[in-house]
Write an enzyme that holds these catalytic residues in place. Structure first.
Site, mmCIF file in Angstrom:
data_model
loop_
_atom_site.group_PDB
_atom_site.id
_atom_site.type_symbol
_atom_site.label_atom_id
_atom_site.label_comp_id
_atom_site.label_asym_id
_atom_site.label_seq_id
_atom_site.Cartn_x
_atom_site.Cartn_y
_atom_site.Cartn_z
ATOM 1 N N LYS A 94 0.841 -1.201 0.000
ATOM 2 C CA LYS A 94 0.000 0.000 0.000
ATOM 3 C C LYS A 94 0.876 1.252 0.000
ATOM 4 O O LYS A 94 1.697 1.442 0.890
ATOM 5 C CB LYS A 94 -0.910 0.004 1.237
ATOM 6 C CG LYS A 94 -1.686 1.319 1.464
ATOM 7 C CD LYS A 94 -2.622 1.256 2.671
ATOM 8 C CE LYS A 94 -3.245 2.620 2.976
ATOM 9 N NZ LYS A 94 -4.104 2.622 4.182
ATOM 10 N N GLU A 140 -9.504 3.825 2.284
ATOM 11 C CA GLU A 140 -8.990 3.915 0.910
ATOM 12 C C GLU A 140 -7.946 2.858 0.583
ATOM 13 O O GLU A 140 -7.762 2.512 -0.585
ATOM 14 C CB GLU A 140 -8.408 5.314 0.670
ATOM 15 C CG GLU A 140 -6.950 5.519 1.097
ATOM 16 C CD GLU A 140 -6.695 5.342 2.587
ATOM 17 O OE1 GLU A 140 -7.668 5.439 3.367
ATOM 18 O OE2 GLU A 140 -5.541 5.101 2.995
ATOM 19 N N ASP A 154 -2.530 10.260 3.804
ATOM 20 C CA ASP A 154 -3.935 9.889 3.970
ATOM 21 C C ASP A 154 -4.655 10.915 4.846
ATOM 22 O O ASP A 154 -4.562 10.880 6.062
ATOM 23 C CB ASP A 154 -4.019 8.486 4.612
ATOM 24 C CG ASP A 154 -5.462 8.007 4.778
ATOM 25 O OD1 ASP A 154 -6.383 8.656 4.220
ATOM 26 O OD2 ASP A 154 -5.656 6.979 5.449
ATOM 27 N N ASP A 171 1.601 6.271 5.678
ATOM 28 C CA ASP A 171 0.619 5.352 5.090
ATOM 29 C C ASP A 171 1.133 4.687 3.803
ATOM 30 O O ASP A 171 0.410 3.941 3.157
ATOM 31 C CB ASP A 171 -0.690 6.112 4.825
ATOM 32 C CG ASP A 171 -1.917 5.224 4.983
ATOM 33 O OD1 ASP A 171 -1.793 4.144 5.589
ATOM 34 O OD2 ASP A 171 -2.988 5.601 4.484
ATOM 35 N N ASP A 229 -12.218 7.256 3.878
ATOM 36 C CA ASP A 229 -11.005 6.997 4.659
ATOM 37 C C ASP A 229 -10.609 5.516 4.640
ATOM 38 O O ASP A 229 -9.513 5.160 5.056
ATOM 39 C CB ASP A 229 -11.202 7.484 6.099
ATOM 40 C CG ASP A 229 -9.883 7.659 6.833
ATOM 41 O OD1 ASP A 229 -8.820 7.595 6.182
ATOM 42 O OD2 ASP A 229 -9.922 7.874 8.066
ATOM 43 N N LYS A 280 -10.082 13.015 8.230
ATOM 44 C CA LYS A 280 -9.611 12.583 9.550
ATOM 45 C C LYS A 280 -9.570 13.776 10.494
ATOM 46 O O LYS A 280 -9.391 14.901 10.052
ATOM 47 C CB LYS A 280 -8.181 12.029 9.435
ATOM 48 C CG LYS A 280 -8.080 10.661 8.809
ATOM 49 C CD LYS A 280 -6.635 10.170 8.839
ATOM 50 C CE LYS A 280 -6.513 8.798 8.206
ATOM 51 N NZ LYS A 280 -7.226 7.735 8.922
ATOM 52 N N ARG A 321 -7.815 -0.366 1.098
ATOM 53 C CA ARG A 321 -8.383 -1.555 0.453
ATOM 54 C C ARG A 321 -8.813 -1.243 -0.980
ATOM 55 O O ARG A 321 -8.803 -2.124 -1.845
ATOM 56 C CB ARG A 321 -9.555 -2.079 1.297
ATOM 57 C CG ARG A 321 -10.647 -1.059 1.510
ATOM 58 C CD ARG A 321 -11.549 -1.404 2.677
ATOM 59 N NE ARG A 321 -10.997 -0.990 3.968
ATOM 60 C CZ ARG A 321 -11.595 -1.161 5.140
ATOM 61 N NH1 ARG A 321 -12.781 -1.768 5.203
ATOM 62 N NH2 ARG A 321 -11.035 -0.742 6.251
HETATM 63 N N1 BES Z 1 -4.251 4.484 6.986
HETATM 64 C C1 BES Z 1 -5.409 4.277 7.767
HETATM 65 C C2 BES Z 1 -5.190 3.269 8.889
HETATM 66 C C3 BES Z 1 -4.403 3.740 10.060
HETATM 67 C C4 BES Z 1 -4.951 4.628 10.968
HETATM 68 C C5 BES Z 1 -3.159 3.238 10.296
HETATM 69 C C6 BES Z 1 -4.220 5.020 12.072
HETATM 70 C C7 BES Z 1 -2.439 3.618 11.407
HETATM 71 C C8 BES Z 1 -2.969 4.512 12.300
HETATM 72 C C9 BES Z 1 -6.543 3.753 6.897
HETATM 73 O O1 BES Z 1 -6.582 4.237 5.611
HETATM 74 C C10 BES Z 1 -7.811 4.199 7.553
HETATM 75 O O2 BES Z 1 -8.016 5.366 7.644
HETATM 76 N N2 BES Z 1 -8.602 3.249 8.007
HETATM 77 C C11 BES Z 1 -9.817 3.553 8.678
HETATM 78 C C12 BES Z 1 -10.864 2.573 8.224
HETATM 79 C C13 BES Z 1 -12.243 2.913 8.684
HETATM 80 C C14 BES Z 1 -12.725 4.156 7.999
HETATM 81 C C15 BES Z 1 -13.134 1.743 8.376
HETATM 82 C C16 BES Z 1 -9.554 3.427 10.182
HETATM 83 O O3 BES Z 1 -8.812 2.540 10.584
HETATM 84 O O4 BES Z 1 -10.059 4.248 10.915
HETATM 85 ZN ZN ZN Z 2 -4.773 4.814 4.815
HETATM 86 MN MN MN Z 3 -7.618 6.096 5.484
#
Ligand code: BES
Ligand code: ZN
Ligand code: MN
Length: 499
Positions: A267, A351, A272, A290, A349, A279, A353
């Site tokens: 990835k 994204e 992000d 990210d 968010d 966020k 996947r």
């Molecule tokens: N890059 C983030 C995941 C992440 C968040 C990694 C904080 C490390 C620390 C990912 O893209 C994301 O934002 N995931 C969301 C998914 C949710 C919207 C279902 C998350 O984990 O909040």
């Molecule tokens: Zn992300």
């Molecule tokens: Mn995200």
């Protein structure tokens, strides 16, 4: 740091410092016993006075030992001899580096490689010393005008082995350790670079440079080509950004021609923001990390190229930014992925996947023996496992075991998480084939379930490195994980293929 291999006498060699070990029973290592003898029991008398108990993570620096040619002797606590494992070994190496970071010694000879560790060859022990030392002394000051001007700490480390017959293996171990460290260090650097420098274009340039240096095949697909391939999901994420998306394909083909390749997919979200599902502001800077999945693929390629590993490995990196914009994907939008499955984007968010699913479909064309994706995918994984274990998901239990074992050996551990069918309906959508989120419960599992819809044609594993790819707080910085796990996995595959 300069490394060398030695086969010398601890008392006779001339160095700024000789590094030796003491177990918790106050039992001296072999080299320590030699120094004790040469100094008429000086070490024994010091231990008797209670200045060092030999506990792990403790050290004692001694100066001008009688009968010893080197200026200093560093005693390193090893903990209990019966519990002296790979992990304790690496810990002892780490504390020796730390103990000398403020001394005047710049050259040292480490006798820690003589310590027996269950099932570890000399080659592996030497590799582990080099890896650990380079991990512990890593600094990122490439973009500081005022470099830290500390002249202290070790710049030359000789690793001593007991027998002349071990020198050859020790040299091979040193080469292993240096190769791994250079991949880890590349992964750390790419993660640590600011997101206005480390853009998708920058990552593509790094891949091209790596390919040029090591004679690898490389291709970078641009937006037009991605459109033609039908990567609507990946493009949907990228469309809110001014930075053009890149799709990087690296090929290290050093195995037999007919051997099916292992494919690594990383990835590469270089920043992000969450997109329209923005966020919150706190610690958002950390979302520059990210792209650590992508960085781990590039780092692993660097390592296996330096090792000239006899295996076919392909790296795929979808990379773009996730930004809010007038053109950005909205919650509620439906995207059509390369596989043909339609995706309702309920949260922009989620994204990672969305970019991975198209890369996973693209991977099919290589008829892989296995596909492993690496992604800072979910905050939920950090809640589940914290910062020690990487989350591991797989549609094949043997592949999962292989990766878990590789992580154990490389001191870069993962933990097997469930990917049961029961979780799949959480991704049901009223308007498309699948939704991109599954609600608050089991967030890292439903993310993996999402990916599993695109990996039915091959053996696949997913590593969620959200908690392990970087450290927050005062020690903020990339860790280079899981380059050690991936390298170990690939080295084992190469060994099995070439048996
Ligand atoms: N890059 C983030 C995941 C992440 C968040 C990694 C904080 C490390 C620390 C990912 O893209 C994301 O934002 N995931 C969301 C998914 C949710 C919207 C279902 C998350 O984990 O909040
Ligand atoms: Zn992300
Ligand atoms: Mn995200």
């Amino acid at each position: 740091m300069e490394f060398s291999i030695k086969n010398d006498n601890p008392e006779k060699l001339h160095s700024d410092c000789v590094i030796i070990g003491v177990y918790e029973s106050q039992k001296l290592s072999n080299a320590a016993q030699s120094l004790d003898k040469a100094s008429d029991g000086y070490l024994t008398s010091i231990l008797k006075r209670g200045d060092l108990e030999g506990k792990a993570d403790t050290t004692l620096l001694l100066h001008s030992l009688p009968g010893v040619a080197s200026h200093r002797v560093l005693l390193v606590g090893l903990g209990k001899e019966s519990e002296f494992s790979e992990k304790q070994f690496s810990k002892a190496v780490r504390s020796s580096v730390k103990a000398l970071s403020n001394s005047g010694a710049t050259k040292a000879v480490s006798f820690l490689a003589e310590l027996p560790v269950k099932q570890l060859s000399v080659r592996r022990r030497v590799a582990l010393i080099a890896e650990t030392v380079l991990d512990a002394t890593y600094r990122f000051d490439a973009i500081k005008k005022k470099k830290e001007e500390s002249k202290k700490g070790i710049t030359n480390l000789a690793i001593n082995v007991t027998l002349a017959s071990e020198v050859k293996d020790a040299k091979a171990g040193l080469a292993d350790g240096l190769a791994l460290a250079s991949g880890v260090s590349l992964a750390k650097d790419l993660g640590n670079l600011p997101p206005n420098v480390c853009t998708p274009t920058y990552l593509a340039e790094q891949a091209l440079a790596l390919a040029k240096k090591h004679d690898l095949k490389v291709k970078v697909l641009e937006r037009d080509e991605l459109k033609k391939l039908g990567m609507g999901s990946f493009l949907g994420v990228s469309q809110g950004s001014e930075e053009p998306p890149k799709f990087i394909i690296l090929q290290h083909l050093k195995g037999k021609k007919e051997q099916k390749p292992v494919v690594l997919v990383g990835k590469g979200i270089t920043f992000d923001t969450g997109g329209i599902s923005l966020k919150p502001g706190a610690e958002m800077d950390e979302m520059k990390y990210d792209m650590c999945g992508a960085a781990s693929v590039l780092g692993t390629f660097k390592t296996i190229a330096e090792l000239d590993l006899a295996l076919n490995v392909i790296g795929i990196i979808p990379t773009c930014e996730n930004m809010p914009d007038g053109r950005a994907t909205r919650p509620g939008d439906v995207l059509t992925s390369m596989s043909g499955l339609t995706i309702e984007v309920l949260n922009t968010d989620a994204e990672g996947r969305l970019i991975l699913c198209d890369a996973l479909t693209y991977a099919e064309r290589f008829e892989p023996s296995a596909v492993v994706d690496i992604a800072t995918l979910t905050g939920a994984c950090v809640i589940a496992l914290g910062h020690y274990a990487t989350g591991l998901f797989s549609n094949n239990d043997d592949l999962a075991k292989e990766l878990l074992q590789a992580g154990e050996s490389a001191l870069d551990r993962a933990w097997h998480m469930p990917l049961w069918d029961e979780y799949q309906p959480l991704l049901d959508s009223n308007f498309a084939d699948i939704a991109n989120i599954g609600g608050r419960a089991a967030g890292s599992i439903t993310a993996a379930c999402f990916l599993s819809r695109f990996t039915k044609k091959y053996d696949w594993a997913h590593l969620d490195i959200a908690g392990t790819a970087w450290k927050s707080g005062k020690e903020k910085g990339g860790t280079g994980r899981p380059v050690p796990l991936l390298t170990e996995f690939l080295v084992n595959r190469a060994n099995n293929a070439n048996k």
